[in-house]
Design a protein around this motif. Structure first.
Motif, PDB file in Angstrom:
ATOM      1  N   LYS A 168       0.804  -1.220   0.000  1.00  0.00           N
ATOM      2  CA  LYS A 168       0.000   0.000   0.000  1.00  0.00           C
ATOM      3  C   LYS A 168       0.842   1.277   0.000  1.00  0.00           C
ATOM      4  O   LYS A 168       0.316   2.371   0.246  1.00  0.00           O
ATOM      5  N   ALA A 169       2.129   1.173  -0.275  1.00  0.00           N
ATOM      6  CA  ALA A 169       2.969   2.369  -0.313  1.00  0.00           C
ATOM      7  C   ALA A 169       2.642   3.215  -1.532  1.00  0.00           C
ATOM      8  O   ALA A 169       2.171   2.712  -2.557  1.00  0.00           O
ATOM      9  N   PHE A 186       4.870  -5.580  -2.713  1.00  0.00           N
ATOM     10  CA  PHE A 186       4.279  -4.330  -3.171  1.00  0.00           C
ATOM     11  C   PHE A 186       2.753  -4.435  -3.238  1.00  0.00           C
ATOM     12  O   PHE A 186       2.108  -3.665  -3.938  1.00  0.00           O
ATOM     13  N   ALA A 189       0.183  -1.477  -3.690  1.00  0.00           N
ATOM     14  CA  ALA A 189       0.906  -0.202  -3.780  1.00  0.00           C
ATOM     15  C   ALA A 189       0.432   0.604  -4.985  1.00  0.00           C
ATOM     16  O   ALA A 189      -0.036   0.059  -5.977  1.00  0.00           O
ATOM     17  N   THR A 209      -1.518  -4.407  -7.440  1.00  0.00           N
ATOM     18  CA  THR A 209      -0.733  -3.170  -7.500  1.00  0.00           C
ATOM     19  C   THR A 209      -1.137  -2.361  -8.727  1.00  0.00           C
ATOM     20  O   THR A 209      -1.330  -2.906  -9.809  1.00  0.00           O
TER      21      THR A 209
END
Length: 327
Positions: A168-169, A186, A189, A209
């Protein structure tokens, strides 16, 4: 009841009350001691936090690195302080990393020469990213903002260490060219416009993602988990995804020319208008996949697994178990 019994009962009651008062006083003392210990520990953490943050302002990169690791230790010792610590580390990385699009420190290779080695980020920036990647995930992940910075050459795959976690970056527009992202998570993200040119690493996790318009030219992500990944309008020329799971992936208008896609699971994937010219598809699985408008040949698809549920591009049809060219 005799006088002696009455006297005994009175003394017993008095003794019980005294005992209860003693127990109550002891409990109060324990609670007071606990609070004093907590206040002492909180004060110690505050002092440690202040000292670590001061280290981040040093002119010496090794001192800054020490400050980052000190903050990491605080996050491990105090769960309530973890969000603040990670926010501070994330701010440090964003302020000290070069912005995305910054020219490399070394000269670019002349045409037709081997690609120049990409220098890694500064040691403290690399350390800060590692601290973020090693954070303990809670039930609701904190959003880490590392967008629009240059992390080209990053080594996120450290042997004998737990896998780095960037679930979730926010990594939109971030440059991860030539980075080692093996085993990195990831999941979920936001990676729109990310650069993963010549990035490498097996068993990375890109589940769900968002990677629209990403550049994965020459990336080597064999065995990656890419369930439901969004790669619409992405460029992945000469990339290697052998054995990857791209089931339910969105690859609309993706450029996959000359890519290695052996054994990739494309079940239920959307490859509408994808460019698969000269891509290797041996053993790739296309049941329920949508290849409408895709640039791909019958010979390529006959090396893969195609069935009656696969939507083929115009001019191709499944006849007697083989993909054939039709008028």
């Amino acid at each position: 009841m005799g006088v002696a019994a009455v006297i005994a009962l009175v003394f017993s009651t008095i003794a019980t009350r005294a005992t209860n008062d003693t127990v109550t006083a002891a409990k109060k003392q324990v609670e007071l001691t606990r609070r004093q210990v907590e206040l002492t520990e909180r004060g110690q953490i505050t002092d440690r936090f202040t000292a670590a943050v001061e280290q981040l302002g040093s002119d010496d990169s090794e001192v800054r690195l020490g400050g980052l690791y000190a903050l990491e230790r605080i996050a491990k010792d105090s769960e309530t302080d973890q969000p603040v610590v990670i926010e501070v580390v994330g701010t440090f990385v964003r302020e000290n990393a070069k912005p995305a699009g910054t020219p490399p420190a070394k000269p670019v290779s002349p045409p037709r020469a081997e690609p120049a080695e990409v220098p890694p980020p500064a040691v403290d920036v690399q350390g800060g990213v590692s601290v973020i990647g090693r954070r303990e995930m809670r039930a609701v992940a904190d959003i880490i903002d590392l967008s629009h910075i240059n992390l080209a050459g990053l080594d996120a795959n450290i042997p004998d260490r737990p896998a780095q976690n960037f679930a979730k970056a926010l990594l939109e527009g971030t440059d991860l060219s030539s980075a080692d992202v093996g085993r990195v998570n990831f999941t979920g993200a936001q990676m729109r416009d990310v650069r993963l040119v010549a990035a490498s690493g097996s068993r990375s996790n890109f589940t769900m993602t968002a990677m629209s318009h990403a550049d994965l030219t020459r990336a080597e992500l064999n065995g990656a988990v890419m369930l439901g990944v969004r790669l619409d309008r992405a460029t992945a020329r000469r990339a290697a995804f052998d054995g990857a799971d791209m089931s339910k992936a969105i690859l609309v208008n993706a450029d996959l020319r000359d890519a290695q896609l052996g054994g990739v699971n494309f079940m239920e994937a959307n490859l509408v208008n994808a460019d698969l010219r000269s891509a290797y598809l041996g053993g790739a699985q296309f049941p329920k996949a949508d290849l409408t408008g895709a640039k791909v040949t019958a010979d390529q698809l006959n090396t893969a697994v195609v069935d009656g549920t696969t939507k083929l591009p115009r001019g191709l049809a499944l006849i007697d178990g083989k993909v054939r060219t039709v008028p």
